[in-house]
Design a protein around this motif. Sequence first.
Motif, PDB file in Angstrom:
ATOM      1  N   ILE A   7     -17.684  -6.891   4.589  1.00 51.94           N
ATOM      2  CA  ILE A   7     -16.323  -6.439   4.860  1.00 51.94           C
ATOM      3  C   ILE A   7     -16.078  -5.021   4.371  1.00 51.94           C
ATOM      4  O   ILE A   7     -15.002  -4.475   4.578  1.00 51.94           O
ATOM      5  CB  ILE A   7     -15.276  -7.398   4.276  1.00 51.94           C
ATOM      6  N   LEU A   8     -17.089  -4.404   3.757  1.00 52.95           N
ATOM      7  CA  LEU A   8     -16.970  -2.991   3.387  1.00 52.95           C
ATOM      8  C   LEU A   8     -16.710  -2.141   4.624  1.00 52.95           C
ATOM      9  O   LEU A   8     -16.079  -1.087   4.544  1.00 52.95           O
ATOM     10  CB  LEU A   8     -18.259  -2.532   2.688  1.00 52.95           C
ATOM     11  N   VAL A  18      -9.420 -10.364  10.306  1.00 54.90           N
ATOM     12  CA  VAL A  18     -10.838 -10.078  10.546  1.00 54.90           C
ATOM     13  C   VAL A  18     -11.691 -11.269  10.143  1.00 54.90           C
ATOM     14  O   VAL A  18     -12.600 -11.695  10.873  1.00 54.90           O
ATOM     15  CB  VAL A  18     -11.267  -8.815   9.768  1.00 54.90           C
ATOM     16  N   THR A  19     -11.401 -11.822   8.973  1.00 52.72           N
ATOM     17  CA  THR A  19     -12.160 -12.969   8.476  1.00 52.72           C
ATOM     18  C   THR A  19     -12.018 -14.170   9.399  1.00 52.72           C
ATOM     19  O   THR A  19     -13.004 -14.851   9.718  1.00 52.72           O
ATOM     20  CB  THR A  19     -11.695 -13.334   7.063  1.00 52.72           C
ATOM     21  N   SER A  25     -16.212 -16.784  15.346  1.00 56.79           N
ATOM     22  CA  SER A  25     -17.387 -16.272  16.058  1.00 56.79           C
ATOM     23  C   SER A  25     -18.696 -16.871  15.569  1.00 56.79           C
ATOM     24  O   SER A  25     -19.761 -16.518  16.068  1.00 56.79           O
ATOM     25  CB  SER A  25     -17.449 -14.745  15.925  1.00 56.79           C
ATOM     26  N   GLY A  26     -18.616 -17.747  14.573  1.00 53.41           N
ATOM     27  CA  GLY A  26     -19.818 -18.425  14.118  1.00 53.41           C
ATOM     28  C   GLY A  26     -20.551 -17.741  12.986  1.00 53.41           C
ATOM     29  O   GLY A  26     -21.736 -17.999  12.762  1.00 53.41           O
ATOM     30  N   LEU A  27     -19.853 -16.887  12.242  1.00 48.48           N
ATOM     31  CA  LEU A  27     -20.476 -16.214  11.103  1.00 48.48           C
ATOM     32  C   LEU A  27     -20.866 -17.229  10.030  1.00 48.48           C
ATOM     33  O   LEU A  27     -20.187 -18.230   9.826  1.00 48.48           O
ATOM     34  CB  LEU A  27     -19.492 -15.198  10.509  1.00 48.48           C
ATOM     35  N   ASP A  28     -21.975 -16.946   9.311  1.00 53.45           N
ATOM     36  CA  ASP A  28     -22.443 -17.837   8.261  1.00 53.45           C
ATOM     37  C   ASP A  28     -21.831 -17.521   6.897  1.00 53.45           C
ATOM     38  O   ASP A  28     -21.479 -18.427   6.145  1.00 53.45           O
ATOM     39  CB  ASP A  28     -23.970 -17.746   8.137  1.00 53.45           C
ATOM     40  N   MET A  29     -21.749 -16.237   6.565  1.00 49.37           N
ATOM     41  CA  MET A  29     -21.310 -15.821   5.235  1.00 49.37           C
ATOM     42  C   MET A  29     -20.450 -14.567   5.337  1.00 49.37           C
ATOM     43  O   MET A  29     -20.568 -13.792   6.292  1.00 49.37           O
ATOM     44  CB  MET A  29     -22.492 -15.479   4.324  1.00 49.37           C
ATOM     45  N   LEU A  30     -19.634 -14.365   4.310  1.00 50.85           N
ATOM     46  CA  LEU A  30     -18.880 -13.129   4.177  1.00 50.85           C
ATOM     47  C   LEU A  30     -19.433 -12.375   2.976  1.00 50.85           C
ATOM     48  O   LEU A  30     -19.469 -12.904   1.863  1.00 50.85           O
ATOM     49  CB  LEU A  30     -17.394 -13.430   3.979  1.00 50.85           C
ATOM     50  N   HIS A  31     -19.908 -11.156   3.217  1.00 52.40           N
ATOM     51  CA  HIS A  31     -20.516 -10.347   2.158  1.00 52.40           C
ATOM     52  C   HIS A  31     -19.455  -9.450   1.531  1.00 52.40           C
ATOM     53  O   HIS A  31     -18.798  -8.662   2.214  1.00 52.40           O
ATOM     54  CB  HIS A  31     -21.646  -9.496   2.744  1.00 52.40           C
ATOM     55  N   LEU A  59     -15.509 -19.831   4.908  1.00 53.04           N
ATOM     56  CA  LEU A  59     -16.814 -19.178   4.921  1.00 53.04           C
ATOM     57  C   LEU A  59     -17.432 -19.132   3.524  1.00 53.04           C
ATOM     58  O   LEU A  59     -16.720 -19.033   2.515  1.00 53.04           O
ATOM     59  CB  LEU A  59     -16.688 -17.751   5.458  1.00 53.04           C
ATOM     60  N   PHE A  60     -18.743 -19.172   3.483  1.00 49.88           N
ATOM     61  CA  PHE A  60     -19.508 -18.999   2.250  1.00 49.88           C
ATOM     62  C   PHE A  60     -19.299 -17.569   1.756  1.00 49.88           C
ATOM     63  O   PHE A  60     -19.485 -16.615   2.504  1.00 49.88           O
ATOM     64  CB  PHE A  60     -20.986 -19.262   2.536  1.00 49.88           C
TER      65      PHE A  60
END
Length: 224
Positions: A7-8, A18-19, A25-31, A59-60
């Motif tokens: 998210i930077l 956004v999250t 959209s099927g994202l695995d993780m949020l960095h 989200l993870f």
Amino acid sequence: MQISASILSADVANLAAVTAGLERSGLDMLHFDVMDGQFVPNITFGMPVLAAIDQCTNLFMDVHLMIKDPLRYAEQFVKAGADLVTFHLESDSDPVQTIEAIHKAGAKAGIVLKPGTSWETAIPYLEMVEVVLVMTVEPGFGGQSFLWDMVKKIEALRNYALVHQLDYQIEVDGGINAETAPRVLRAGAEILVIGSYLFRQADPRAAMDEIRAEAIKLHDETYA
């Protein structure tokens, strides 16, 4: 293979939206990049922002501490929502104590290597961690170009895991896109942090699906 969106590079004025979009959209993780202006010459997010985002998503939460003293703050970040906390071996904190503090707080722990740090530096801690994060750019700012020499570091860490029967995952952060992703996957990466490239896409799901398709192709070639 898992994708962790940094998210930077996101629209910070609309992080909740956004999250939510990334989750759909099927994202695995949020960095979540944490910078303190001391370990790296930039300041980003802290515990309150992490806690606020964690309330908006399932989200993870993949939290990367680019700070001088990660041991001091590790437990607080876990309480704020971190599921994985990675920290730099180049920081001032004792690595063993920091890993133990993260685990005690209830999260997975990982160590991070800057481009100039040899992979062998990680060896004493590889049996203790769930993740090794290889930086393929210099930490501190998004949008940098991929450092191709780091592919050898990924390969070395994967080979070490195979020889010594260790099960840490290799995460790669910096300059990941449709061109570089296949190369780091082939080298042994399992978690790809994608920032600028992903947020430039009109269709993030399609971009992630393209990279996942490449991962499936490499897997099928390996085990054919």
